[in-house]
Structure formats: C-alpha cells, structure tokens
Design a protein around this motif. Structure first.
Motif, short mmCIF file in Angstrom:
data_model
loop_
_atom_site.label_atom_id
_atom_site.label_comp_id
_atom_site.label_asym_id
_atom_site.label_seq_id
_atom_site.Cartn_x
_atom_site.Cartn_y
_atom_site.Cartn_z
N ALA A 94 -1.37 -3.97 -7.37
CA ALA A 94 -1.04 -4.75 -6.17
C ALA A 94 -1.37 -3.95 -4.91
N ALA A 98 -4.24 -4.89 -1.92
CA ALA A 98 -3.92 -4.94 -0.49
C ALA A 98 -4.86 -4.08 0.35
N ASP A 109 -1.01 -7.40 4.20
CA ASP A 109 -1.44 -6.22 3.46
C ASP A 109 -0.41 -5.10 3.60
N LYS A 112 2.65 -5.84 1.58
CA LYS A 112 2.38 -5.69 0.14
C LYS A 112 2.34 -4.21 -0.26
N LYS A 115 6.07 -2.84 -0.01
CA LYS A 115 6.92 -3.35 -1.09
C LYS A 115 6.54 -2.72 -2.43
N ASN A 116 5.25 -2.81 -2.78
CA ASN A 116 4.82 -2.29 -4.08
C ASN A 116 4.83 -0.77 -4.12
#
Length: 184
Positions: A94, A98, A109, A112, A115-116
């Motif tokens: 992920a 991004a 982006d 993402k 978060k990841n």
C-alpha cells in the motif's frame, strides 16, 4: 557468525528503518514535504531487504528447521509469524502504491503512507520482539552449533539468490544515509 545471530543483526537494521519511517510519517502528518526519492528508497528496503531477504531466510530455512526439531510448539508460533509477514507485505504494498512514480504526493497519498506506515511500524515492532525473545530463544536452545552455522551458510546463499551480490550492503548504506537525514 551463526544463523540466529545474523537474523538478530538484521532486526537491528530493520528497527532503524522503522525509526526513519516513523519520522517521515510525522513530517507528512504535520504537512511538511519529504523527498519522494527517500520514500522510494525506504520502500525498496522494505520490499527487498525485509521481505525478499530477511523473511525468506526465516520462511524457507529457519521455520522448517525449527518445525522439524520442535514440532507443534514451533508450528503454532511460526503460523502466527507467517501471518504477520503477510500483513507486513500488504502494508508495504500500500505504501508502494501511494509513492509509485510520483514527484509530488497529494493528500490521499500522504494519508495512505501515514496510515500504512504506522500500521507497518506497529506490526514489525511487536513482530521483532516476538522473534527476538521467543523464536530466536527457542532456536538457540534447540539448534546445535553445527545446525546454526549451516543455517548461516544457507542464509548467504538465499541472500545471493534473492537480492544479488552487493545489494545487501547497498541497501544498508542507503539506510544509514537516510538515518543521517531523518534521525539527527
């Protein structure tokens, strides 16, 4: 060097990468810019070193060896560790999506990556702790010195086959360069 010692040493480098990733997440979260090339380099470390090299050594060599020696006790732990490897691959993928081929990150982006990245950090911190304190302790008790040395020799072969000659050193140099930038 022995096989288990080699894996522990790699955890030290992976932990350094997690510190850099955390700092990058903090910068992105506060609206600051991060060099997209640095993100790509860090992602390369996640995919090539952490997954293709380190996790391959564990999944292809250490885990089967421990299962053959320690049966059910090892299998339960190994099943959990493999699930965690899979979750880490999803987070890294992920992050890669991004940042792929982008010079500027938009808000989606950045979100993402943050978060990841934070999920990846949380997962690997507890995963490394579990391996260092449970799996590797088990391995050191169950493996003979000869088996541990043979693992190390097999690790060297896996490393050459999976990532190629010199790539390990190249990735570590890049990681330490990024640490000099982000962890001053």
């Amino acid at each position: 060097m022995m096989g288990v010692e080699d894996l522990r040493h790699e955890h030290t480098e992976i932990t350094l990468m997690l510190g850099i990733l955390e700092k990058i997440c903090e910068l992105l979260d506060s609206g600051k810019e991060v060099d997209p090339e640095h993100l790509k380099q860090l992602h390369d470390f996640m995919v090539v070193f952490v997954d293709q090299c380190h996790h391959s050594k564990e999944e292809e060599l250490l885990f089967p060896t421990l299962e053959s020696i320690n049966g059910g006790e090892a299998k339960k732990l190994i099943d959990v560790l493999i699930q965690e490897h899979e979750a880490g691959r999803k987070y890294a993928h992920a992050i890669g999506e991004a940042i792929s081929d982008k010079q500027n990150l938009d808000l989606m982006d950045r979100s993402k990556i943050i978060k990841n990245g934070r999920y990846y950090i949380k997962l690997l911190v507890q995963h490394i702790d579990k391996e260092n304190n449970v799996l590797f302790t088990m391995a050191e008790k169950k493996l003979s010195g000869k088996q541990n040395q043979e693992l190390f020799e097999s690790f060297e072969i896996v490393e050459k086959e999976k990532i190629g000659m010199g790539k390990h050193e190249e990735l570590h140099e890049m990681l330490h360069r990024l640490a000099g930038i982000y962890l001053k």
